[in-house]
Design a protein around this motif. Sequence first.
Motif, PDB file in Angstrom:
ATOM      1  N   ILE A   1     -45.912  41.711 -11.498  1.00  0.00           N
ATOM      2  CA  ILE A   1     -45.601  40.492 -11.224  1.00  0.00           C
ATOM      3  C   ILE A   1     -46.394  39.744  -9.686  1.00  0.00           C
ATOM      4  O   ILE A   1     -46.147  40.216  -8.876  1.00  0.00           O
ATOM      5  N   ASN A   2     -47.252  38.834  -9.830  1.00  0.00           N
ATOM      6  CA  ASN A   2     -47.995  38.491  -8.902  1.00  0.00           C
ATOM      7  C   ASN A   2     -47.153  37.086  -8.543  1.00  0.00           C
ATOM      8  O   ASN A   2     -47.426  36.079  -8.895  1.00  0.00           O
ATOM      9  N   ALA A   3     -45.917  37.438  -7.986  1.00  0.00           N
ATOM     10  CA  ALA A   3     -44.834  36.500  -7.796  1.00  0.00           C
ATOM     11  C   ALA A   3     -45.437  35.198  -6.880  1.00  0.00           C
ATOM     12  O   ALA A   3     -44.851  33.921  -7.118  1.00  0.00           O
ATOM     13  N   ALA A   4     -46.235  35.578  -5.771  1.00  0.00           N
ATOM     14  CA  ALA A   4     -46.826  34.208  -5.029  1.00  0.00           C
ATOM     15  C   ALA A   4     -47.602  33.541  -5.668  1.00  0.00           C
ATOM     16  O   ALA A   4     -47.922  32.161  -5.381  1.00  0.00           O
ATOM     17  N   ALA A   5     -48.032  33.730  -7.081  1.00  0.00           N
ATOM     18  CA  ALA A   5     -48.713  32.824  -7.892  1.00  0.00           C
ATOM     19  C   ALA A   5     -47.877  32.331  -9.170  1.00  0.00           C
ATOM     20  O   ALA A   5     -48.201  31.264  -9.584  1.00  0.00           O
ATOM     21  N   THR A   6     -47.118  33.071  -9.465  1.00  0.00           N
ATOM     22  CA  THR A   6     -46.240  32.792 -10.808  1.00  0.00           C
ATOM     23  C   THR A   6     -44.764  32.754 -10.524  1.00  0.00           C
ATOM     24  O   THR A   6     -44.261  32.304 -11.906  1.00  0.00           O
ATOM     25  N   SER A   7     -44.141  33.103 -10.001  1.00  0.00           N
ATOM     26  CA  SER A   7     -42.703  33.047  -9.577  1.00  0.00           C
ATOM     27  C   SER A   7     -42.463  32.938  -8.045  1.00  0.00           C
ATOM     28  O   SER A   7     -41.850  33.474  -7.474  1.00  0.00           O
ATOM     29  N   ILE A   8     -42.690  31.717  -7.489  1.00  0.00           N
ATOM     30  CA  ILE A   8     -42.581  31.706  -5.920  1.00  0.00           C
ATOM     31  C   ILE A   8     -40.871  31.702  -5.571  1.00  0.00           C
ATOM     32  O   ILE A   8     -40.950  32.068  -4.330  1.00  0.00           O
ATOM     33  N   HIS A   9     -40.179  31.474  -6.436  1.00  0.00           N
ATOM     34  CA  HIS A   9     -38.700  31.433  -5.873  1.00  0.00           C
ATOM     35  C   HIS A   9     -38.469  32.997  -5.975  1.00  0.00           C
ATOM     36  O   HIS A   9     -37.641  33.487  -4.906  1.00  0.00           O
ATOM     37  N   THR A  10     -38.799  33.813  -6.858  1.00  0.00           N
ATOM     38  CA  THR A  10     -38.665  35.329  -6.508  1.00  0.00           C
ATOM     39  C   THR A  10     -39.430  35.871  -5.346  1.00  0.00           C
ATOM     40  O   THR A  10     -38.629  36.551  -4.668  1.00  0.00           O
ATOM     41  N   MET A  11     -40.483  35.205  -5.176  1.00  0.00           N
ATOM     42  CA  MET A  11     -41.214  35.604  -4.046  1.00  0.00           C
ATOM     43  C   MET A  11     -40.512  35.408  -2.428  1.00  0.00           C
ATOM     44  O   MET A  11     -39.761  36.133  -1.689  1.00  0.00           O
ATOM     45  N   ARG A  12     -39.609  34.067  -2.536  1.00  0.00           N
ATOM     46  CA  ARG A  12     -39.042  33.673  -1.622  1.00  0.00           C
ATOM     47  C   ARG A  12     -37.836  34.409  -1.451  1.00  0.00           C
ATOM     48  O   ARG A  12     -37.441  34.865  -0.230  1.00  0.00           O
ATOM     49  N   ASP A  13     -37.145  34.802  -2.368  1.00  0.00           N
ATOM     50  CA  ASP A  13     -35.742  35.535  -2.602  1.00  0.00           C
ATOM     51  C   ASP A  13     -36.006  37.009  -2.013  1.00  0.00           C
ATOM     52  O   ASP A  13     -35.251  37.558  -1.456  1.00  0.00           O
ATOM     53  N   ALA A  14     -37.247  37.661  -2.587  1.00  0.00           N
ATOM     54  CA  ALA A  14     -37.527  39.009  -1.914  1.00  0.00           C
ATOM     55  C   ALA A  14     -37.789  38.961  -0.623  1.00  0.00           C
ATOM     56  O   ALA A  14     -37.457  40.185   0.044  1.00  0.00           O
ATOM     57  N   LEU A  15     -38.355  38.074  -0.070  1.00  0.00           N
ATOM     58  CA  LEU A  15     -38.851  37.934   1.372  1.00  0.00           C
ATOM     59  C   LEU A  15     -37.725  37.738   1.985  1.00  0.00           C
ATOM     60  O   LEU A  15     -37.395  38.363   3.427  1.00  0.00           O
ATOM     61  N   ALA A  16     -36.571  36.929   1.587  1.00  0.00           N
ATOM     62  CA  ALA A  16     -35.378  36.777   2.312  1.00  0.00           C
ATOM     63  C   ALA A  16     -34.601  38.147   2.449  1.00  0.00           C
ATOM     64  O   ALA A  16     -34.253  38.589   3.282  1.00  0.00           O
ATOM     65  N   ALA A  17     -34.670  38.902   1.368  1.00  0.00           N
ATOM     66  CA  ALA A  17     -34.035  40.222   1.377  1.00  0.00           C
ATOM     67  C   ALA A  17     -34.827  41.187   2.293  1.00  0.00           C
ATOM     68  O   ALA A  17     -34.014  42.150   2.823  1.00  0.00           O
ATOM     69  N   LYS A  18     -35.977  41.079   2.329  1.00  0.00           N
ATOM     70  CA  LYS A  18     -36.794  41.996   3.155  1.00  0.00           C
ATOM     71  C   LYS A  18     -36.386  41.866   4.657  1.00  0.00           C
ATOM     72  O   LYS A  18     -36.182  42.576   5.474  1.00  0.00           O
ATOM     73  N   GLN A  19     -36.168  40.403   4.911  1.00  0.00           N
ATOM     74  CA  GLN A  19     -35.703  40.226   6.177  1.00  0.00           C
ATOM     75  C   GLN A  19     -34.309  40.801   6.608  1.00  0.00           C
ATOM     76  O   GLN A  19     -34.011  41.225   7.859  1.00  0.00           O
ATOM     77  N   ARG A  20     -33.651  40.890   5.622  1.00  0.00           N
ATOM     78  CA  ARG A  20     -32.243  41.296   5.784  1.00  0.00           C
ATOM     79  C   ARG A  20     -32.107  42.909   5.909  1.00  0.00           C
ATOM     80  O   ARG A  20     -31.076  43.544   6.064  1.00  0.00           O
ATOM     81  N   GLY A  21     -33.312  43.372   5.619  1.00  0.00           N
ATOM     82  CA  GLY A  21     -33.387  45.140   5.700  1.00  0.00           C
ATOM     83  C   GLY A  21     -33.825  45.700   4.544  1.00  0.00           C
ATOM     84  O   GLY A  21     -34.044  46.836   4.410  1.00  0.00           O
ATOM     85  N   ALA A  22     -34.083  44.819   3.360  1.00  0.00           N
ATOM     86  CA  ALA A  22     -34.340  45.726   2.093  1.00  0.00           C
ATOM     87  C   ALA A  22     -35.906  45.889   2.189  1.00  0.00           C
ATOM     88  O   ALA A  22     -36.708  45.225   2.633  1.00  0.00           O
ATOM     89  N   ARG A  23     -35.897  47.183   1.488  1.00  0.00           N
ATOM     90  CA  ARG A  23     -37.337  47.535   1.062  1.00  0.00           C
ATOM     91  C   ARG A  23     -37.860  46.547   0.139  1.00  0.00           C
ATOM     92  O   ARG A  23     -37.325  46.302  -0.940  1.00  0.00           O
ATOM     93  N   LEU A  24     -39.249  46.231   0.283  1.00  0.00           N
ATOM     94  CA  LEU A  24     -39.943  45.497  -0.793  1.00  0.00           C
ATOM     95  C   LEU A  24     -41.256  46.099  -1.365  1.00  0.00           C
ATOM     96  O   LEU A  24     -42.014  46.396  -0.149  1.00  0.00           O
ATOM     97  N   TRP A  25     -41.364  46.705  -2.490  1.00  0.00           N
ATOM     98  CA  TRP A  25     -42.498  47.115  -2.986  1.00  0.00           C
ATOM     99  C   TRP A  25     -43.245  46.180  -3.957  1.00  0.00           C
ATOM    100  O   TRP A  25     -42.487  45.598  -4.565  1.00  0.00           O
ATOM    101  N   VAL A  26     -44.331  46.468  -4.076  1.00  0.00           N
ATOM    102  CA  VAL A  26     -45.470  45.660  -5.224  1.00  0.00           C
ATOM    103  C   VAL A  26     -46.147  46.705  -5.708  1.00  0.00           C
ATOM    104  O   VAL A  26     -46.780  47.573  -5.033  1.00  0.00           O
ATOM    105  N   ILE A  27     -46.209  46.758  -7.034  1.00  0.00           N
ATOM    106  CA  ILE A  27     -46.953  47.472  -7.901  1.00  0.00           C
ATOM    107  C   ILE A  27     -47.681  46.671  -8.694  1.00  0.00           C
ATOM    108  O   ILE A  27     -47.280  46.049  -9.291  1.00  0.00           O
ATOM    109  N   ASP A  28     -49.082  46.892  -8.648  1.00  0.00           N
ATOM    110  CA  ASP A  28     -49.965  46.074  -9.441  1.00  0.00           C
ATOM    111  C   ASP A  28     -51.449  46.800  -9.547  1.00  0.00           C
ATOM    112  O   ASP A  28     -51.587  47.924  -8.921  1.00  0.00           O
TER     113      ASP A  28
END
Length: 675
Positions: free
Chosen positions: A174-201
């Motif tokens: 999922i290219n969330a930056a292009a197709t689901s920016i709120h998923t992108m926003r929430d994933a980045l917020a979780a990353k700021q809190r310490g979660a790992r963020l992986w992208v497989i594409d």
Amino acid sequence: MEKEKLLRSVCPFDCPDTCGLLVTVENGRAVKVTGDPEHPVTRGLLCPKMQHYEDTVHSSRRLTTPLMRVGIKGTGEFAPISWQAAIKHICTAWKALIAEHGAECILPYSYAGTMGLVQRNAGHPFFHTLGASRLDRTICSPAKGAGWNMIMGSTPAMDPAEIEDSDLIILWGINAAATSIHTMRDALAAKQRGARLWVIDTWTSRTADTAGESFVVKPGTDGALALGMMHVLVRDRLCDQPFIQANVLGFEEFSGTVLPDCSPENMAAVCGLDAATIERMAHIYAAAKAPFIRLGSGLTRYANGAMTVRTITCLPAFIGAWQKKGGGLLSATSTGAAFPQHLVTREDFIKNPTRLVNMNQLGAALNTLDSPPIKSLYVYHSNPAAVTPDQNAVIRGLMREDLFTVVHERFLTDTARYADIVLPATSSLEHADIYRSYGNYVAQYCEAVIAPLGEAKSNWDVFCLLAKGMGMEDPFFDQPASVLIDQLLAENNAWRDEAMNAALRAGEPVRLRVPGKAKRVWQTPSGRIEILNKHLDEVLPRLLPTHAAQDGYPLSLQSAPTPYALNSSFYEQDRLRVRQGQMQLLIHAEDAAARRLYDGQEVLVFNQVGEVQCTLRVSERTRPGTVVCEGVWWTEFVAGKCGINALTSQRLTDSGRGSTLYDVSVDVQAANQPV
């Protein structure tokens, strides 16, 4: 001068976020569009496409009167006519065609240009009554739903809001930056809190730029990566055996017969990651407290699309992720049962089932279908000349002089240029509707916020006119759209109570209740997560090949989404088109050097289906063997005569009869050389 008003609306486009809008209206004109801060998903944030939606609504390109073709098909030469003349011309032509060939010679073509429950489905009751051919609307991601259902049945999807409780977020395909920016926003917020963020594409997208780690796999091989990870989970005793014993069917059979051949070394050769990376991914996944997989649709558009989703969907069951808040897998939310949509679609109007034409095979239908042949095409909220696979075949069909084509549109799109009659359509700000999402559980009703521009009419209003012109006497076609909307909101159900209905009627965004969403309630025939599914020919997930692997061309083509367009929508906005630049092909330096090609060069991309002219961009965002083209451009704005779908085929997915738009192999050469 009219006082400025701030009114609520909803984004109508084919996006999982279904944003709430605030529209500033002044003197009957929409002058500003912003995100609704009170919408639980939007929370004030809009994508670049919708930040100036008023430019689309009031574009100088808007069609405001009916048109009749006066030139050669495809040239876009039309003369204005009245609505009365247009409806009479259409109905006269249809009556003659039906008398000679039967009603199945007429084919409707629509998809998701508007996602409103009334306007999107407005044509169904008309064409059911007419007895026209039916359209199998499967261009997007039916393989995704099929793959999920094979494992999880009708189990409700997890709430995307759970992402905030996850410690490992995997944006997979999922290219969330292009197709689901709120998923992108929430994933980045979780990353700021310490979660790992992986992208497989399959390439390094803008989404990958934001990730902690990015994993680039060969196109169509995501299932191999999942199988390799599961092999490691079993081999290294990382599975949650108590959860599996209580909740999973077929773990032993799958582990004993399929996974032994799926070692990291074997799967590395398939997917392009090294074995050590696959092992490390499996260990981190197993150690996560609440891993969240957000699955995109792009990885489903291959010959193995459903099997890929089926395979990846097994992963959370292996480690018991489902029993943890924030853990699991989100494919898509299913909210169809929240509203009685049969009151709009009216399948009961079908007297006898008519033939079903797959929308991905429109080219074949227009050129080869017989008994009867397609003699008329009615297109609404879609642009098949640009978005449908095998563009050249579609255009050959549209060029037929004996094909009577009607297009109901806002703009003179690629498809509209081939029409005999063009009807002006309203934008979403000019009609009322109800919207539900396929990426969250929020629904919203909105009124029209401005009057229709010129003589534009909504889908529903046009079909009521056509029904009258064709002599349909059912009173269903005499009611305004507002009555249908009232019927959709008339009764409470498990999804909505009276208070929620009242909020919907008031135009507020409402978070729907999801029946049976309690964890460990698996809505499958066995009551378990079914890795083993005895109702299928393929009872267990396994590795399947792609179509392109057998086509003989050396490069895999990915027709990727762009943040500045949605399929072929938004190309009327100059500012968005400028931000895209031009139709470009991204290629790795190794592949460019092997062909003696250079950055900025005009090239031909070609295969057995067609050829397309692009500007070449040498880029490290692609891996060797993969090329990428963003956007589905109108041919008006490209150097050649074709868009990217001149290279895609009419072949279908393994299940769901979906498109294989990403299952494409090509080669590239300088534009001044013969293919």
